[in-house]
Motif scaffolding. Structure first.
Motif, PDB file in Angstrom:
ATOM      1  N   LEU A 155       0.818  -1.205   0.000  1.00  0.00           N
ATOM      2  CA  LEU A 155       0.000   0.000   0.000  1.00  0.00           C
ATOM      3  C   LEU A 155       0.855   1.260   0.000  1.00  0.00           C
ATOM      4  CD1 LEU A 155      -2.783  -1.082   2.522  1.00  0.00           C
ATOM      5  CD2 LEU A 155      -3.037  -0.776   0.051  1.00  0.00           C
ATOM      6  N   GLN A 156       1.972   1.206   0.691  1.00  0.00           N
ATOM      7  CA  GLN A 156       2.838   2.383   0.746  1.00  0.00           C
ATOM      8  C   GLN A 156       3.473   2.668  -0.607  1.00  0.00           C
ATOM      9  OE1 GLN A 156       5.688   2.268   3.961  1.00  0.00           O
ATOM     10  NE2 GLN A 156       6.035   4.470   3.814  1.00  0.00           N
ATOM     11  N   VAL A 185       0.661   6.681   3.693  1.00  0.00           N
ATOM     12  CA  VAL A 185       1.071   5.766   4.754  1.00  0.00           C
ATOM     13  C   VAL A 185       2.069   6.518   5.605  1.00  0.00           C
ATOM     14  CG1 VAL A 185       2.144   3.568   5.334  1.00  0.00           C
ATOM     15  CG2 VAL A 185       0.675   3.724   3.324  1.00  0.00           C
ATOM     16  N   ILE A 186       1.769   6.699   6.882  1.00  0.00           N
ATOM     17  CA  ILE A 186       2.623   7.456   7.772  1.00  0.00           C
ATOM     18  C   ILE A 186       3.175   6.528   8.857  1.00  0.00           C
ATOM     19  CG2 ILE A 186       1.445   9.636   7.324  1.00  0.00           C
ATOM     20  CD1 ILE A 186      -0.129   9.251   9.892  1.00  0.00           C
ATOM     21  N   GLY A 187       4.287   6.930   9.462  1.00  0.00           N
ATOM     22  CA  GLY A 187       4.900   6.131  10.515  1.00  0.00           C
ATOM     23  C   GLY A 187       6.010   5.260   9.982  1.00  0.00           C
ATOM     24  N   THR A 246       0.435   3.705   9.732  1.00  0.00           N
ATOM     25  CA  THR A 246      -0.999   3.919   9.584  1.00  0.00           C
ATOM     26  C   THR A 246      -1.291   4.231   8.119  1.00  0.00           C
ATOM     27  OG1 THR A 246      -1.261   4.766  11.838  1.00  0.00           O
ATOM     28  CG2 THR A 246      -2.991   5.306  10.261  1.00  0.00           C
ATOM     29  N   TYR A 247      -2.217   3.486   7.558  1.00  0.00           N
ATOM     30  CA  TYR A 247      -2.675   3.737   6.193  1.00  0.00           C
ATOM     31  C   TYR A 247      -3.889   4.632   6.273  1.00  0.00           C
ATOM     32  CZ  TYR A 247      -5.043   2.827   1.729  1.00  0.00           C
ATOM     33  OH  TYR A 247      -5.693   2.965   0.528  1.00  0.00           O
ATOM     34  N   ARG A 248      -3.886   5.712   5.504  1.00  0.00           N
ATOM     35  CA  ARG A 248      -4.994   6.665   5.504  1.00  0.00           C
ATOM     36  C   ARG A 248      -5.448   6.891   4.065  1.00  0.00           C
ATOM     37  NH1 ARG A 248      -4.380  11.682   6.886  1.00  0.00           N
ATOM     38  NH2 ARG A 248      -6.186  11.846   8.293  1.00  0.00           N
ATOM     39  N   HIS A 251       9.049  -6.420  -5.149  1.00  0.00           N
ATOM     40  CA  HIS A 251       8.653  -5.396  -4.179  1.00  0.00           C
ATOM     41  C   HIS A 251       7.737  -4.355  -4.797  1.00  0.00           C
ATOM     42  CE1 HIS A 251      11.543  -7.158  -1.491  1.00  0.00           C
ATOM     43  NE2 HIS A 251      12.452  -7.067  -2.412  1.00  0.00           N
ATOM     44  N   GLU A 252       7.031  -4.748  -5.838  1.00  0.00           N
ATOM     45  CA  GLU A 252       6.146  -3.808  -6.500  1.00  0.00           C
ATOM     46  C   GLU A 252       4.731  -4.356  -6.501  1.00  0.00           C
ATOM     47  OE1 GLU A 252       7.756  -2.528 -10.278  1.00  0.00           O
ATOM     48  OE2 GLU A 252       9.751  -3.040  -9.610  1.00  0.00           O
ATOM     49  N   THR A 253       3.767  -3.474  -6.705  1.00  0.00           N
ATOM     50  CA  THR A 253       2.372  -3.885  -6.675  1.00  0.00           C
ATOM     51  C   THR A 253       1.844  -4.075  -8.072  1.00  0.00           C
ATOM     52  OG1 THR A 253       1.759  -1.573  -6.563  1.00  0.00           O
ATOM     53  CG2 THR A 253       1.886  -2.751  -4.485  1.00  0.00           C
ATOM     54  N   GLU A 254       0.954  -5.060  -8.197  1.00  0.00           N
ATOM     55  CA  GLU A 254       0.562  -5.429  -9.536  1.00  0.00           C
ATOM     56  C   GLU A 254      -0.271  -4.392 -10.252  1.00  0.00           C
ATOM     57  OE1 GLU A 254      -0.574  -7.014  -6.806  1.00  0.00           O
ATOM     58  OE2 GLU A 254      -2.577  -7.820  -7.100  1.00  0.00           O
ATOM     59  N   ASP A 255      -0.948  -3.518  -9.498  1.00  0.00           N
ATOM     60  CA  ASP A 255      -1.799  -2.563 -10.202  1.00  0.00           C
ATOM     61  C   ASP A 255      -0.974  -1.564 -11.000  1.00  0.00           C
ATOM     62  OD1 ASP A 255      -2.419  -0.119  -7.645  1.00  0.00           O
ATOM     63  OD2 ASP A 255      -1.006  -1.780  -7.595  1.00  0.00           O
TER      64      ASP A 255
END
Length: 503
Positions: free
Chosen positions: A219-220, A230-232, A238-240, A468-472
């Motif tokens: 997600l980050q 994504v913070i922290g 935390t995902y916002r 380390h990558e996202t499929e979208d």
């Protein structure tokens, strides 16, 4: 766990693996529970089993105050199954019955209301109205115990038609009046009025181990500025994100560090806070986040199946509870998939076409644009075709949509094609059985959990270039890309066949 002897063994051992898969009730107390309830195990002669909380409620049992059986993870069956019951449960979870009634649910499914009622009752012991009622009662309990809303306002926010109906339902299901439920919660945690900075706290339950680090990493990397952040630091992030919902909008916050029990059989929850402009959106917002974080998965079934494969066995052992992320907004996920590229590319669309929040919340400033808002966007042939198809209903990505039909319609769109259609099926429609590209022969042995096999291979680096990558953003470039992008897409989607065949 279809036979009652096995179910009673699960109850006797307080086995959290089956929370949400079935419920048990005790005739001498009039209470129903989840299998992992910490109370003293009742005698077998006094126990009755039910396939749903609504069925237990319909038989006259009230919810246990210790184990809160209404707050368990949903059954993973509804994600796997493509039949009428599976699709109906996904629609009910997304609030279709509350918004459109049983007639609306039946119309979406393409069956008569009588057929829907009959099949749900035969399998779950309750029809769509009872299942939606159980969902409303759970929402009302959360609002009673986490907000200071007046009861009258709260009842309508939870979806009840009248305060009288609300009071009667809460007494029947929980054995307490709304005032008693609220009083019991005072002092346990800090409670705030709706609209205060604290928002509405939720516990998003899951079963089994949960690989939070991997899903938060994904997600980050893919977060679209203005819509997500994504913070922290890792382990305490935390995902916002912003959410467009039926009645209003929301800002959702989900913490990385799971709460709950630990041990040989682990279960727990992710802490969440929802800042809603309209409280009626609470259950739908919670369900959308459950889909995004894949919280209704059955990691035990996934591990049992995939561990039988020599290649995947060590990967499953190395990352217990790895999930296959879904989407908080199916149309958004589809657009991002077809658009491709880094997150900033989607952020440019957000800045140009997205609706600004009335008040920015940190770095969150916009809602992701709707297909209608993107109709004139300069985003390539694939995005234009996709948005037109979503807007006119040619492509249906609703919670209980027919996944086969949606994938066929997507693959036929100019500039989209089968690779992007498969990713959209996995992410936007939450299908747990979409295999890695170019691995059809090998993937047959991973059914019905091919989406999880994809995740294990990707995180292990066996999908070349995409560890380390996202499929979208990296496995479904649309077909109007230039040659360099197309070649990059091929290399990133190529599975390591040498490793597969060696295994």
């Amino acid at each position: 766990m279809k036979d009652e002897s096995s179910r009673y063994e699960a109850v006797a051992s307080r086995d959290a693996r089956f929370d949400g898969e079935f419920f048990f009730a005790v005739v001498t107390t009039g209470i129903y529970c989840r299998p992992s309830c910490p109370a003293v195990t009742p005698k077998r002669a006094n126990v009755r089993f039910f396939p749903s909380a609504a069925a237990a409620q319909g038989a006259g049992f009230r919810a246990c105050r210790r184990c809160r059986p209404d707050a368990v993870p949903g059954s993973a069956d509804w994600n796997v199954r493509a039949d009428l019951v599976g699709r109906a449960m996904r629609f009910i979870g997304d609030g279709v019955v509350d918004r459109e009634g049983v007639a609306g649910l039946a119309a979406r499914l393409g069956y008569s209301a009588r057929q829907v009622q009959r099949q749900l009752t035969a399998e779950l012991g309750a029809g769509p109205v009872a299942l939606a009622r159980a969902r409303r009662a759970h929402t009302a309990r959360i609002l009673l115990q986490t907000t200071g809303l007046p009861v009258t306002e709260l009842a309508f926010a939870a979806g009840f038609a009248s305060v009288r109906q609300f009071n009667a339902t809460m007494r029947e299901i929980y054995g307490s009046t709304p005032s008693e439920l609220r009083a019991a919660a005072r002092g346990r945690t800090a409670r705030g009025e709706h609209g205060t900075p604290g928002g509405i706290p939720l516990r998003l339950a899951f079963r089994g181990p949960y690989a939070a680090r991997e899903i938060f990493d994904d997600l980050q990397v893919a977060a679209v500025p203005g819509v997500e952040e994504v913070i922290g630091v890792p382990g305490a992030r935390t995902y916002r994100r912003t959410l467009r919902l039926t009645y209003g909008t929301a800002v959702a916050e989900v913490g990385e560090r799971p709460g709950g029990s630990a041990g040989p059989v682990r279960s727990g929850w992710l802490d969440c806070r929802l800042h809603l402009t309209d409280l009626r959106d609470l259950p739908t917002a919670g369900q959308r986040l459950r889909l995004l974080f894949d919280l209704d998965a059955d990691p035990y079934a996934v591990a049992a199946r995939l561990s039988a494969d020599p290649l995947l066995r060590p990967l499953v052992a190395a990352r217990p509870g790895l999930r296959s992320p879904g989407a908080a907004d199916p149309a958004e996920q589809a657009v991002r998939t077809v658009l491709g590229g880094p997150p900033e590319r989607a952020a440019a669309l957000v800045r140009a076409h997205g609706k600004p929040l009335d008040t920015p919340d940190g770095t969150l400033t916009h809602l992701f644009p709707t297909p209608e808002e993107l109709a004139g966007a300069d985003a390539g042939e694939g995005v234009r075709a996709l948005c037109a198809a979503l807007a006119d209903g040619t492509v249906d990505l609703a919670a209980g949509a027919d996944r086969d039909a949606a994938e066929r319609a997507l693959a036929a769109l100019p500039g989209v094609g089968p690779a992007a259609a498969a990713v959209i099926r996995r992410r936007a429609l939450g299908d747990p059985d979409v295999g890695p590209p170019d691995a059809a022969p090998e993937a047959e042995r991973w059914q019905p959990w091919r989406s999880y096999a994809f995740q294990y291979l990707r995180h292990a680096g066996l999908l070349a270039g995409a560890a380390h990558e996202t499929e979208d953003h990296d496995t479904a470039h649309s077909e109007d890309r230039n040659t360099a992008h197309a070649e990059d897409h091929d290399s990133k989607d190529s599975i390591n066949h040498a490793a597969l065949h060696a295994a």
